[in-house]
Design an enzyme around this catalytic site. Structure first.
Site, PDB file in Angstrom:
ATOM      1  N   HIS B  67       0.840  -1.203   0.000  1.00 44.72           N
ATOM      2  CA  HIS B  67       0.000   0.000   0.000  1.00 44.72           C
ATOM      3  C   HIS B  67       0.875   1.254   0.000  1.00 44.72           C
ATOM      4  O   HIS B  67       0.592   2.224  -0.712  1.00 44.72           O
ATOM      5  CB  HIS B  67      -0.913  -0.044   1.223  1.00 44.72           C
ATOM      6  CG  HIS B  67      -1.670   1.210   1.471  1.00 44.72           C
ATOM      7  ND1 HIS B  67      -1.455   2.000   2.584  1.00 44.72           N
ATOM      8  CD2 HIS B  67      -2.627   1.839   0.762  1.00 44.72           C
ATOM      9  CE1 HIS B  67      -2.257   3.051   2.538  1.00 44.72           C
ATOM     10  NE2 HIS B  67      -2.979   2.971   1.449  1.00 44.72           N
ATOM     11  N   GLU B  70       2.223   1.798  -3.389  1.00 45.27           N
ATOM     12  CA  GLU B  70       1.206   2.366  -4.275  1.00 45.27           C
ATOM     13  C   GLU B  70       1.172   3.884  -4.136  1.00 45.27           C
ATOM     14  O   GLU B  70       1.163   4.614  -5.122  1.00 45.27           O
ATOM     15  CB  GLU B  70      -0.158   1.754  -3.935  1.00 45.27           C
ATOM     16  CG  GLU B  70      -1.336   2.337  -4.696  1.00 45.27           C
ATOM     17  CD  GLU B  70      -2.484   2.760  -3.786  1.00 45.27           C
ATOM     18  OE1 GLU B  70      -3.007   1.895  -3.047  1.00 45.27           O
ATOM     19  OE2 GLU B  70      -2.853   3.950  -3.797  1.00 45.27           O
ATOM     20  N   HIS B  71       1.225   4.374  -2.907  1.00 44.22           N
ATOM     21  CA  HIS B  71       1.250   5.825  -2.674  1.00 44.22           C
ATOM     22  C   HIS B  71       2.493   6.435  -3.330  1.00 44.22           C
ATOM     23  O   HIS B  71       2.414   7.461  -4.004  1.00 44.22           O
ATOM     24  CB  HIS B  71       1.315   6.127  -1.162  1.00 44.22           C
ATOM     25  CG  HIS B  71      -0.025   6.260  -0.528  1.00 44.22           C
ATOM     26  ND1 HIS B  71      -0.431   7.391   0.141  1.00 44.22           N
ATOM     27  CD2 HIS B  71      -1.072   5.407  -0.455  1.00 44.22           C
ATOM     28  CE1 HIS B  71      -1.659   7.219   0.620  1.00 44.22           C
ATOM     29  NE2 HIS B  71      -2.069   6.024   0.279  1.00 44.22           N
ATOM     30  N   GLU B 143      -4.401   8.118   7.214  1.00 41.28           N
ATOM     31  CA  GLU B 143      -5.300   7.188   6.526  1.00 41.28           C
ATOM     32  C   GLU B 143      -5.631   6.010   7.437  1.00 41.28           C
ATOM     33  O   GLU B 143      -6.794   5.608   7.556  1.00 41.28           O
ATOM     34  CB  GLU B 143      -4.648   6.692   5.227  1.00 41.28           C
ATOM     35  CG  GLU B 143      -5.599   5.850   4.381  1.00 41.28           C
ATOM     36  CD  GLU B 143      -4.968   5.321   3.095  1.00 41.28           C
ATOM     37  OE1 GLU B 143      -3.812   5.694   2.775  1.00 41.28           O
ATOM     38  OE2 GLU B 143      -5.635   4.517   2.419  1.00 41.28           O
TER      39      GLU B 143
END
Lengths: 424, 426
Positions: B67, B70-71, B143
Site C-alpha cells: 500500500h 502504491e502511494h 489514513e
C-alpha cells in the site's frame, strides 16, 4: 437520442429514447416534489421505505424480492432528497429490456412498479402493521447510527449551526418525529402525494415511446391537476463577519473538520458553470490547492476536499486530521481561499478545471440515471442540457472565477475532536 | 491475439501477451463515450515474504508495504504529480491496494491515448528517496487512523485475524502505524523490482477506443523499456490449518447498534469442478439460505433480530474460502443460531436454484451498459483464477446437480464470530 415531454394532466411524462444498442436496460424515475418542510422529512423518508417493503399483492419483503428475481432482476429503489427549498421523494426502477429476456416482460415489470406505487399493503385504511413495524424499526436504527460516521456527523453539525434553511434539515428524518408516526397517519400522508405533489416521470432506454405514453396514461392513475410550485434555490441574505467556531469532543481516533461557506446572490450562469470551476481549483479536483498544500506539502491529512451544493448556494470543506493540527489546518484553508479571491491560480489550473467539467459530463452521459436527472435539472431549475453545458463551459473566464470568489463567505467552522486514546 | 466472444452482450475480449510478459485485455464498446484503463500488478498486502528478483534467500518486509508503494509510485522525479498530468485533460485517476493486487486506473478525459501512455510510464518509473518516504508516513498514518474509526473496516480485519493462523490475510492491508515507520526506500525498491515486472502485471482497457491503436501504443511503449529476464516469483507458502484461531471475540467501538460478522472457513473443494463455479455455488447457497428471499431472513425480521439484510461476501486464499456474513443486530446469539441452523439444513429446491441462476444471467446482461463492470469482472478472474474465460460459457455450465454436490460437501464447523458493541457497554 429523442426526448419528448407529454403533459398528462396530473403528471408529466418525459421519454428519452436512446439508440437501439446502447443500453440493455430500461430506467424509470418518478419524482414527487413539494416544498421542503422540516416536519415532513421523516414521514417522507419512512414512506420511501414502506412503499418498497411490500405491496398488496406481494405482502412481505421476501415476496417482493422473489418477484423481482422472477422479473430478471428488476431493481426498485426509493430515496428522499432535499434540493433548494424542495423535497423530492424519488422512486426508481431499472430492468432488462424484454428484447433480451422474454416477450411480455416489459409490461409485467412496469406493472410491478405501478403495484408498488398504487397498491400498497393496506388493511382498514392503514398500512399493514408487520411491514410498517419493520420499516419504522429500520429507520430508527438508521437514525441512531447516523452519529457513528464522524465525517457525516461533522458536516451535519456544521450545517445545523450555519443555517435554519432546508440545507440543514436531516433528509433521513428525526427520531422525535418518527415516534409520532403510525400506520394510520402514514397512510393519510401517502394519499396526499398524488393530490399535492408535482409529479414527473422519466423513462430512459430503447423504448417504444407511444407504448410508454399509453401505458402511463392508462395505469398511472393520477388525474388531479396541480398548480406548479416555484423551484427555488436557497438564498442567504445575512453573512457573518467572523466565522462561528464550534468544537465538540467525541470518542473517535481521528478528528474531523467541516467548514461551511455561504454564497451570495448566484445567477444561473454562475451556478452551472463558474462555481464548479472555482470549486475544482480550490478543493474539488484531484490536484486541487487544498490537496496539494495541506496533504502533499504539509502531510496534515489523508483526505481533504471541498464540494459545492448548487441548489443550496454553499461550499463545504471537510478533512480528517489530528486534533492538535486544527489551528494550522484551518489557517491554511482560509489562506488558500483568500489567495483564490486574489486570483492566485494559474491558467493551467483553470484549463484543467474546464476540461474536467466537460469530461465529467461526457462520462455521466453514459448513465441512464444521469440522463433522467439532467432533464429534470432542465425542467425544474432551468439548467442547460448536457450538450449545451459541454459547449458553454468554454465561455467561463478566469475573471468570472475571481468575481465569484467575492460572493463566497466563510461562515461556520466545526471541529469534531477525536478524544479516544489509541489502543494497541 | 486471442478473442473471447461474448455474443449476448455484443462484446469481444481481445487478449495478447507481450514478449516481456505483460498481459493485455481489450474490450472495445463504441456504444459508450468513455474509456477505462486499469494497470495492475498481482502484488498485494499478503506478499510479505518472498525471494527478491535475482536473489536466493527469502526476506520479510514490513507490513503495509504494498500500500505504501502504491502511494509512492505517484511521486515523480520531475515533480509533476500524475493526478496533475491526467486531470489536465479531465481524466479521473486513482489507485488501490488489496490483499492480492494493486491497481492504477483512469477514466474520462479527452486524451485517452496520451493518458494511457502516461499511465504505463508513471507506474513503470519508480522514484523513491529517503525524504519522500518519510513524508508519506504522516499521510498514511492519517489514513490508518481514519480506518481505525470505521467499524466496518475493523470487523473485517478482526475476523480475518481470528480465522487464519499463518496466512497473511490476517494482517490489515495498510499495516499499522508502527510497521510503516520501519519502511525504507530500499525495501520499496526490492518489492517494486520483484513484483512490478511486466510478467506479473496486466493491462485491462474497456470502453470507446480502437483495438489496433491501443495495442500498437502499448507494444511500442514496452519495447523501449528494458526489464530483467522474467522468472517466476517465489512467494512463501503458508501451511494454513483448516481450523480457526479464535472462535469468538467482542470489541467495543463508537457504534450505536452492535455489529456482528460471522465467517465460515471452507477448505477448497476436492471436487473436479472449476473453482470459479464452486465460489458461485457457495454464494448462491448462502443467499438462498440467509439472503433476502429466505424464510430465515423473514423470521429474523419478524423477531426484530434483524432490521436489514445480511451482507454476504467471500475472500479466497490459495487453500481456503472465507465466507463472511455481516449484520447489525442487538441479538447476535439468536442471529448466529438461526443462521447456523439454516445453513446446515442443505435443502434447496431446484426451482430456487434456477431462479438464482436466472438472476446471474440477468446481471451478466448488464455488463455492456457501462465501462466498469466488464473491466472489474476480468480483473477478478485474473486475480482469483489466473485466467480469463468465456463468461457466457461459464454460465451455461452451472447446474443444480453440481450445485448440490458442492453444498453437501460444505463443512460449517470452522467458523469465527466478531461482535462490535457500543463503548458504553464496557
Amino acid at each position: 437520442m429523442e426526448y419528448k415531454k407529454i403533459e398528462l394532466g396530473g403528471f408529466n411524462l418525459h421519454t428519452i429514447k436512446t439508440e437501439e444498442t446502447k443500453y440493455k436496460k430500461i430506467y424509470i424515475e418518478v419524482f414527487f416534489q413539494r416544498k421542503a418542510l422540516k416536519e415532513e422529512t421523516t414521514i417522507r423518508s419512512l414512506l420511501s421505505k414502506v412503499l418498497t417493503e411490500s405491496t398488496n399483492k406481494y405482502n412481505t419483503n421476501r415476496k417482493m424480492f422473489i418477484e423481482s428475481e422472477e422479473l430478471y432482476g428488476a431493481e426498485i429503489a426509493a430515496k428522499n432528497i432535499l434540493s433548494g427549498y424542495n423535497n423530492n421523494l424519488i422512486f426508481e426502477m431499472n430492468f432488462i429490456n424484454e428484447k433480451y429476456t422474454e416477450l411480455g416482460m416489459n409490461e409485467r415489470t412496469l406493472d410491478f412498479f405501478i403495484e408498488m406505487l398504487f397498491n400498497p399493503n393496506i388493511n382498514n385504511n392503514k398500512f399493514d402493521s408487520e411491514s410498517f413495524k419493520n420499516c419504522k424499526e429500520s429507520l430508527k436504527e438508521e437514525l441512531i447510527s447516523e452519529n457513528d460516521n464522524p465525517q457525516l456527523y461533522s458536516v451535519k453539525k456544521m450545517l445545523e449551526n450555519m443555517t435554519d434553511s432546508p440545507a440543514s434539515y436531516n433528509v433521513v428524518g428525526y427520531l422525535e418525529d418518527l415516534e409520532k408516526i403510525n400506520e394510520s397517519n402514514l397512510y393519510d400522508y401517502y394519499k396526499t402525494l398524488f393530490v399535492n405533489d408535482i409529479i414527473d416521470i422519466y423513462v430512459v432506454g430503447d423504448i417504444d415511446t407511444d407504448y410508454i405514453k399509453e401505458y402511463f396514461k392508462n395505469k398511472f392513475e393520477v388525474r388531479t391537476f396541480k398548480k406548479s410550485i416555484e423551484t427555488t434555490f436557497i438564498k442567504f441574505d445575512k453573512f457573518r463577519i467572523r466565522p462561528k467556531k464550534i468544537k465538540e469532543p467525541k470518542q473517535f481516533n481521528q478528528s474531523n473538520l467541516a467548514i461551511g461557506f455561504k454564497i451570495e446572490d448566484l445567477n444561473l450562469y454562475e451556478r452551472q458553470y463558474v462555481l464548479p470551476i472555482f470549486n475544482y481549483i480550490y478543493g474539488g479536483g484531484a490536484e486541487a490547492k487544498l490537496f496539494q498544500i495541506i496533504r502533499e506539502k504539509y502531510s496534515l491529512c489523508y483526505s481533504i476536499h471541498s464540494k459545492y451544493v448548487p441548489s443550496n448556494s454553499m461550499l463545504i470543506v471537510t478533512s480528517g486530521i489530528n486534533r492538535d493540527q486544527f489551528d494550522k489546518t484551518t489557517k491554511l484553508i482560509k489562506k488558500i481561499f483568500k489567495e483564490m479571491c486574489k486570483g492566485k491560480f494559474t491558467k493551467e489550473e483553470f484549463d484543467v478545471a474546464v476540461n474536467s467539467y466537460k469530461s465529467l459530463l461526457k462520462e455521466l452521459s453514459d448513465s441512464q440515471r444521469y440522463l433522467a436527472d439532467s432533464y429534470n435539472l432542465k425542467e425544474k431549475w432551468g439548467y442547460d442540457d448536457i450538450e449545451t453545458r459541454i459547449n458553454n463551459i468554454n465561455k467561463v473566464t478566469i475573471d468570472d472565477v475571481v468575481k465569484i470568489s467575492q460572493k463566497i463567505k466563510i461562515d461556520t467552522i466545526y471541529l469534531l475532536e477525536g478524544v479516544l486514546d489509541e489502543q494497541n | 491475439m486471442n478473442k473471447i466472444n461474448l455474443k449476448k452482450v455484443g462484446l469481444t475480449i481481445y487478449n495478447e501477451k507481450l514478449e516481456n510478459g505483460l498481459d493485455i485485455y481489450l474490450i472495445p464498446n463504441k456504444n459508450l463515450n468513455d474509456m477505462f484503463a486499469v494497470f495492475l500488478t498481482k502484488y498485494g498486502s499478503t506478499n510479505s515474504e518472498f525471494i527478491p528478483i535475482n536473489e536466493s534467500k527469502m526476506i520479510i518486509v514490513p507490513n503495509g508495504i504494498a500500500h505504501f508503494l502504491e502511494h509512492k509510485l505517484f511521486e515523480q522525479k520531475d515533480g509533476v504529480h500524475p493526478f496533475k498530468f491526467l486531470s489536465k485533460s479531465g481524466a479521473n485517476v486513482n489507485a488501490y491496494t488489496n490483499y492480492f493486487n494493486t491497481a492504477y486506473h483512469f477514466s474520462g478525459g479527452n486524451n485517452n491515448m496520451e493518458n494511457l501512455e502516461y499511465l504505463l510510464n508513471f507506474v513503470q518509473d519508480p522514484y523513491f528517496t529517503d525524504s519522500n518516504v518519510e513524508k508519506e508516513k504522516g499521510i498514511i498514518e492519517q489514513e490508518l487512523l481514519m480506518y481505525k474509526d470505521m467499524p466496518e473496516s475493523k470487523i473485517v480485519e478482526k475476523s480475518l485475524a481470528n480465522l487464519f493462523h499463518t496466512n497473511p490475510v490476517r494482517i490489515p492491508i495498510g499495516g499499522t502505524v508502527e510497521s510503516i515507520k520501519k519502511i525504507t526506500k530500499e525495501d520499496l525498491y526490492v518489492c517494486y523490482n520483484t513484483y512490478y515486472h511486466p510478467s506479473n502485471m496486466a493491462l485491462v482497457v474497456s470502453g470507446n477506443f480502437n483495438v489496433d491503436e491501443v495495442l500498437e501504443l502499448v507494444k511500442n511503449n514496452q519495447s523501449k523499456k528494458n526489464f530483467k529476464q522474467a522468472k517466476e516469483i517465489v512467494n512463501k507458502k503458508y501451511d494454513e490449518d483448516d481450523t480457526v484461531c479464535k472462535s469468538k471475540e467482542t470489541i467495543n467501538m463508537n457504534v450505536s447498534i452492535p455489529m456482528v460478522m460471522q465467517t465460515y472457513k471452507f477448505k477448497i473443494s476436492k471436487l473436479k469442478l472449476k473453482l470459479r463455479d464452486v465460489l458461485i455455488y457457495i454464494e448462491i447457497y448462502f443467499k438462498l439460505r440467509i439472503g433476502a428471499t429466505s424464510l430465515t431472513y423473514e423470521e429474523l425480521i419478524k423477531e426484530g433480530v434483524l432490521k436489514d439484510l445480511v451482507d454476504i461476501f467471500y475472500l479466497k486464499t490459495d487453500k481456503h474460502i472465507a465466507l463472511m456474513c455481516f449484520a447489525n443486530t442487538s441479538n447476535e446469539e439468536e442471529l448466529i443460531k438461526k443462521m447456523n441452523n439454516s445453513l446446515t439444513t442443505k435443502e434447496v429446491l431446484e426451482e430456487e436454484f434456477n431462479r438464482k441462476l436466472k438472476m446471474l444471467k440477468s446481471s451478466y446482461l448488464r455488463l455492456s451498459d457501462n465501462i466498469y463492470e466488464i473491466n472489474d469482472k476480468i480483473l477478478t478472474s485474473l486475480i482469483e483464477d489466473n485466467e480469463v474465460t468465456n463468461f457466457e460459457e461459464d454460465l451455461e455450465r452451472l447446474n443444480y446437480k453440481d450445485f448440490m454436490k458442492v453444498v453437501n460437501e460444505l463443512d460449517f464447523t470452522n467458523n469465527s464470530e466478531v461482535v462490535i458493541n457500543p463503548l458504553e457497554n464496557i
